[in-house]
Every structure is written in C-alpha cells, then in structure tokens.
Design a protein around this motif. Structure first.
Motif, PDB file in Angstrom:
ATOM      1  N   ALA A  49      -4.592 -11.893  -6.967  1.00  0.00           N
ATOM      2  CA  ALA A  49      -3.470 -10.979  -6.726  1.00  0.00           C
ATOM      3  C   ALA A  49      -2.257 -11.784  -6.299  1.00  0.00           C
ATOM      4  CB  ALA A  49      -3.823  -9.950  -5.670  1.00  0.00           C
ATOM      5  N   ALA A  50      -1.077 -11.209  -6.504  1.00  0.00           N
ATOM      6  CA  ALA A  50       0.167 -11.855  -6.081  1.00  0.00           C
ATOM      7  C   ALA A  50       1.139 -10.799  -5.590  1.00  0.00           C
ATOM      8  CB  ALA A  50       0.775 -12.651  -7.231  1.00  0.00           C
ATOM      9  N   ILE A  51       2.072 -11.247  -4.762  1.00  0.00           N
ATOM     10  CA  ILE A  51       3.045 -10.326  -4.176  1.00  0.00           C
ATOM     11  C   ILE A  51       4.394 -11.019  -4.089  1.00  0.00           C
ATOM     12  CG2 ILE A  51       2.507 -10.995  -1.790  1.00  0.00           C
ATOM     13  CD1 ILE A  51       2.761  -7.975  -1.073  1.00  0.00           C
ATOM     14  N   SER A  52       5.459 -10.245  -4.271  1.00  0.00           N
ATOM     15  CA  SER A  52       6.805 -10.793  -4.228  1.00  0.00           C
ATOM     16  C   SER A  52       7.227 -11.088  -2.799  1.00  0.00           C
ATOM     17  CB  SER A  52       7.784  -9.800  -4.861  1.00  0.00           C
ATOM     18  OG  SER A  52       7.784  -8.585  -4.127  1.00  0.00           O
ATOM     19  N   ARG A  53       8.363 -11.727  -2.664  1.00  0.00           N
ATOM     20  CA  ARG A  53       8.861 -12.110  -1.343  1.00  0.00           C
ATOM     21  C   ARG A  53       9.028 -10.896  -0.429  1.00  0.00           C
ATOM     22  NH1 ARG A  53      13.734 -16.261  -3.173  1.00  0.00           N
ATOM     23  NH2 ARG A  53      12.384 -17.978  -3.869  1.00  0.00           N
ATOM     24  N   SER A  54       9.534  -9.821  -0.976  1.00  0.00           N
ATOM     25  CA  SER A  54       9.784  -8.626  -0.160  1.00  0.00           C
ATOM     26  C   SER A  54       8.548  -7.754   0.001  1.00  0.00           C
ATOM     27  CB  SER A  54      10.889  -7.795  -0.804  1.00  0.00           C
ATOM     28  OG  SER A  54      10.424  -7.256  -2.041  1.00  0.00           O
ATOM     29  N   SER A  57       6.738  -5.878  -5.071  1.00  0.00           N
ATOM     30  CA  SER A  57       6.116  -6.045  -6.377  1.00  0.00           C
ATOM     31  C   SER A  57       4.784  -6.756  -6.227  1.00  0.00           C
ATOM     32  CB  SER A  57       7.038  -6.862  -7.288  1.00  0.00           C
ATOM     33  OG  SER A  57       6.420  -7.118  -8.525  1.00  0.00           O
ATOM     34  N   THR A  58       3.747  -6.232  -6.885  1.00  0.00           N
ATOM     35  CA  THR A  58       2.425  -6.829  -6.816  1.00  0.00           C
ATOM     36  C   THR A  58       1.816  -6.951  -8.209  1.00  0.00           C
ATOM     37  OG1 THR A  58       1.394  -4.664  -6.456  1.00  0.00           O
ATOM     38  CG2 THR A  58       1.959  -5.944  -4.490  1.00  0.00           C
ATOM     39  N   LYS A  59       0.869  -7.874  -8.329  1.00  0.00           N
ATOM     40  CA  LYS A  59       0.123  -8.068  -9.567  1.00  0.00           C
ATOM     41  C   LYS A  59      -1.348  -8.250  -9.207  1.00  0.00           C
ATOM     42  CE  LYS A  59       3.930 -10.677 -11.676  1.00  0.00           C
ATOM     43  NZ  LYS A  59       4.344 -12.002 -12.201  1.00  0.00           N
ATOM     44  N   TYR A  60      -2.224  -7.831 -10.114  1.00  0.00           N
ATOM     45  CA  TYR A  60      -3.656  -7.953  -9.859  1.00  0.00           C
ATOM     46  C   TYR A  60      -4.385  -8.415 -11.124  1.00  0.00           C
ATOM     47  CZ  TYR A  60      -2.739  -5.197  -5.670  1.00  0.00           C
ATOM     48  OH  TYR A  60      -2.265  -4.761  -4.475  1.00  0.00           O
ATOM     49  N   ALA A  61      -5.448  -9.151 -10.907  1.00  0.00           N
ATOM     50  CA  ALA A  61      -6.368  -9.434 -12.008  1.00  0.00           C
ATOM     51  C   ALA A  61      -7.077  -8.142 -12.387  1.00  0.00           C
ATOM     52  CB  ALA A  61      -7.392 -10.478 -11.570  1.00  0.00           C
ATOM     53  N   ASP A  62      -7.398  -7.999 -13.660  1.00  0.00           N
ATOM     54  CA  ASP A  62      -8.066  -6.778 -14.104  1.00  0.00           C
ATOM     55  C   ASP A  62      -9.389  -6.543 -13.375  1.00  0.00           C
ATOM     56  OD1 ASP A  62      -7.079  -7.068 -17.621  1.00  0.00           O
ATOM     57  OD2 ASP A  62      -6.035  -6.244 -15.880  1.00  0.00           O
ATOM     58  N   SER A  63     -10.055  -7.616 -13.015  1.00  0.00           N
ATOM     59  CA  SER A  63     -11.363  -7.511 -12.379  1.00  0.00           C
ATOM     60  C   SER A  63     -11.320  -6.908 -10.976  1.00  0.00           C
ATOM     61  CB  SER A  63     -12.024  -8.887 -12.316  1.00  0.00           C
ATOM     62  OG  SER A  63     -11.226  -9.790 -11.578  1.00  0.00           O
ATOM     63  N   VAL A  64     -10.137  -6.906 -10.348  1.00  0.00           N
ATOM     64  CA  VAL A  64     -10.034  -6.386  -8.984  1.00  0.00           C
ATOM     65  C   VAL A  64      -9.103  -5.176  -8.875  1.00  0.00           C
ATOM     66  CG1 VAL A  64     -10.467  -8.699  -8.094  1.00  0.00           C
ATOM     67  CG2 VAL A  64      -8.113  -7.841  -8.187  1.00  0.00           C
ATOM     68  N   GLY A  66      -7.542  -1.753  -8.584  1.00  0.00           N
ATOM     69  CA  GLY A  66      -8.115  -0.501  -8.094  1.00  0.00           C
ATOM     70  C   GLY A  66      -9.076  -0.674  -6.940  1.00  0.00           C
ATOM     71  N   ARG A  67      -9.482  -1.912  -6.677  1.00  0.00           N
ATOM     72  CA  ARG A  67     -10.404  -2.189  -5.555  1.00  0.00           C
ATOM     73  C   ARG A  67      -9.750  -3.034  -4.477  1.00  0.00           C
ATOM     74  NH1 ARG A  67     -14.769  -5.257  -6.334  1.00  0.00           N
ATOM     75  NH2 ARG A  67     -13.861  -6.464  -8.055  1.00  0.00           N
ATOM     76  N   PHE A  68      -8.881  -3.954  -4.862  1.00  0.00           N
ATOM     77  CA  PHE A  68      -8.220  -4.862  -3.915  1.00  0.00           C
ATOM     78  C   PHE A  68      -6.754  -4.465  -3.773  1.00  0.00           C
ATOM     79  CE2 PHE A  68     -11.016  -8.926  -4.568  1.00  0.00           C
ATOM     80  CZ  PHE A  68     -12.150  -8.161  -4.362  1.00  0.00           C
ATOM     81  N   THR A  69      -6.210  -4.697  -2.566  1.00  0.00           N
ATOM     82  CA  THR A  69      -4.794  -4.458  -2.317  1.00  0.00           C
ATOM     83  C   THR A  69      -4.205  -5.646  -1.583  1.00  0.00           C
ATOM     84  OG1 THR A  69      -5.159  -2.076  -2.158  1.00  0.00           O
ATOM     85  CG2 THR A  69      -3.104  -2.930  -1.263  1.00  0.00           C
ATOM     86  N   ILE A  70      -3.164  -6.215  -2.151  1.00  0.00           N
ATOM     87  CA  ILE A  70      -2.443  -7.305  -1.494  1.00  0.00           C
ATOM     88  C   ILE A  70      -1.241  -6.722  -0.767  1.00  0.00           C
ATOM     89  CG2 ILE A  70      -1.044  -7.819  -3.546  1.00  0.00           C
ATOM     90  CD1 ILE A  70      -1.163 -10.790  -2.741  1.00  0.00           C
ATOM     91  N   SER A  71      -0.964  -7.250   0.419  1.00  0.00           N
ATOM     92  CA  SER A  71       0.196  -6.799   1.181  1.00  0.00           C
ATOM     93  C   SER A  71       0.650  -7.943   2.079  1.00  0.00           C
ATOM     94  CB  SER A  71      -0.139  -5.559   2.013  1.00  0.00           C
ATOM     95  OG  SER A  71      -1.150  -5.850   2.970  1.00  0.00           O
ATOM     96  N   ARG A  72       1.813  -7.770   2.662  1.00  0.00           N
ATOM     97  CA  ARG A  72       2.327  -8.784   3.574  1.00  0.00           C
ATOM     98  C   ARG A  72       3.138  -8.132   4.677  1.00  0.00           C
ATOM     99  NH1 ARG A  72       5.746 -12.661  -0.031  1.00  0.00           N
ATOM    100  NH2 ARG A  72       6.218 -13.653   1.981  1.00  0.00           N
ATOM    101  N   ASP A  73       3.176  -8.817   5.819  1.00  0.00           N
ATOM    102  CA  ASP A  73       4.009  -8.412   6.949  1.00  0.00           C
ATOM    103  C   ASP A  73       4.899  -9.600   7.262  1.00  0.00           C
ATOM    104  OD1 ASP A  73       5.137  -7.765   9.387  1.00  0.00           O
ATOM    105  OD2 ASP A  73       3.347  -6.711  10.096  1.00  0.00           O
ATOM    106  N   ASN A  74       6.125  -9.552   6.800  1.00  0.00           N
ATOM    107  CA  ASN A  74       7.023 -10.697   6.978  1.00  0.00           C
ATOM    108  C   ASN A  74       7.404 -10.903   8.443  1.00  0.00           C
ATOM    109  OD1 ASN A  74       6.963 -11.387   4.286  1.00  0.00           O
ATOM    110  ND2 ASN A  74       8.847 -10.292   3.779  1.00  0.00           N
TER     111      ASN A  74
END
Length: 125
Positions: A49-54, A57-64, A66-74
C-alpha cells in the motif's frame, strides 16, 4: 534523512487483525510519500500500500484491497497499516518506506529512499 521504526507485528490467527505502525524521525514527515511493502520467505519484496504526503490519496495491491487500510498522522509522524481478515498468505516481513521526491506514493520500491528494519507478521492457526 529520516529513520523509520515499525511496530505492531506478531502472530495472529486467520481472520484476525493487526495494526502496524511506523514511527518516523523526520520533523518534515509530511513531505514524504509513504509506502508499505512485504517480503515472504523465498519470495521477492512486493508492494502492499502507499499513501500521499497529505494522506488524501492511497493505493493498494489487489491482494490486500478491501482488507488493509493505510493511513498517516502527520502531527504524530506516524504511518499505519490496519490489516483485517488476515490470511496465511499475508505472512511476511513488513517494511515501511519513505519517498521524498513524489507527492503520491509509488508502487515501486526503487522509488523509496528510506526503509525501516522490518517487522514479522505471521498468520497461522
């Protein structure tokens, strides 16, 4: 330069959940796009998974998806990966990575300049 330290891994049963954290040393954490990758024994490293600076925007591998969530707290200089409905095939060492050059997180590991030491996630009954 930024140092990354993962935490939150461990052993979980199939169907269970874990939340990985990645603490960053940089005061300018918000200037890095971030990603999660994993490597299983005998396999190549793969994008998770990947996430933008802010964080908008997020991206996920097809295999994950709907099951995984990427997030950040700047404000806390921390990246997260919430993993639900875990499967045995999710077993791997998980790495967080930082990319200072792009606004949106990349799928390609070569685009990331900084990596954590990795943390083991094992999904088994």
């Amino acid at each position: 330069q930024v140092q990354l330290v993962e935490s939150g891994g461990g052993l979980v049963q199939p169907g269970g959940s874990l939340r990985l954290s990645c603490a960053a040393s940089a005061r300018t954490f918000s200037s890095y796009a971030m990603g999660w990758f994993r490597q299983a024994p005998g396999k190549e490293r793969e994008f998770v998974a990947a996430i933008s600076r802010s964080g908008g925007s997020t991206k996920y591998a097809d295999s994950v998806k709907g099951r995984f969530t990427i997030s950040r707290d700047n404000a806390k200089n921390t990246l997260y990966l919430q993993m639900n409905s875990l499967k045995p095939e999710d077993t791997a060492v998980y790495y967080c990575a930082a990319d200072p050059d792009r606004t949106v997180g990349s799928l390609y590991g070569d685009n990331y300049d900084y990596w954590g030491q990795g943390i083991q996630v094992t999904v088994s009954s």
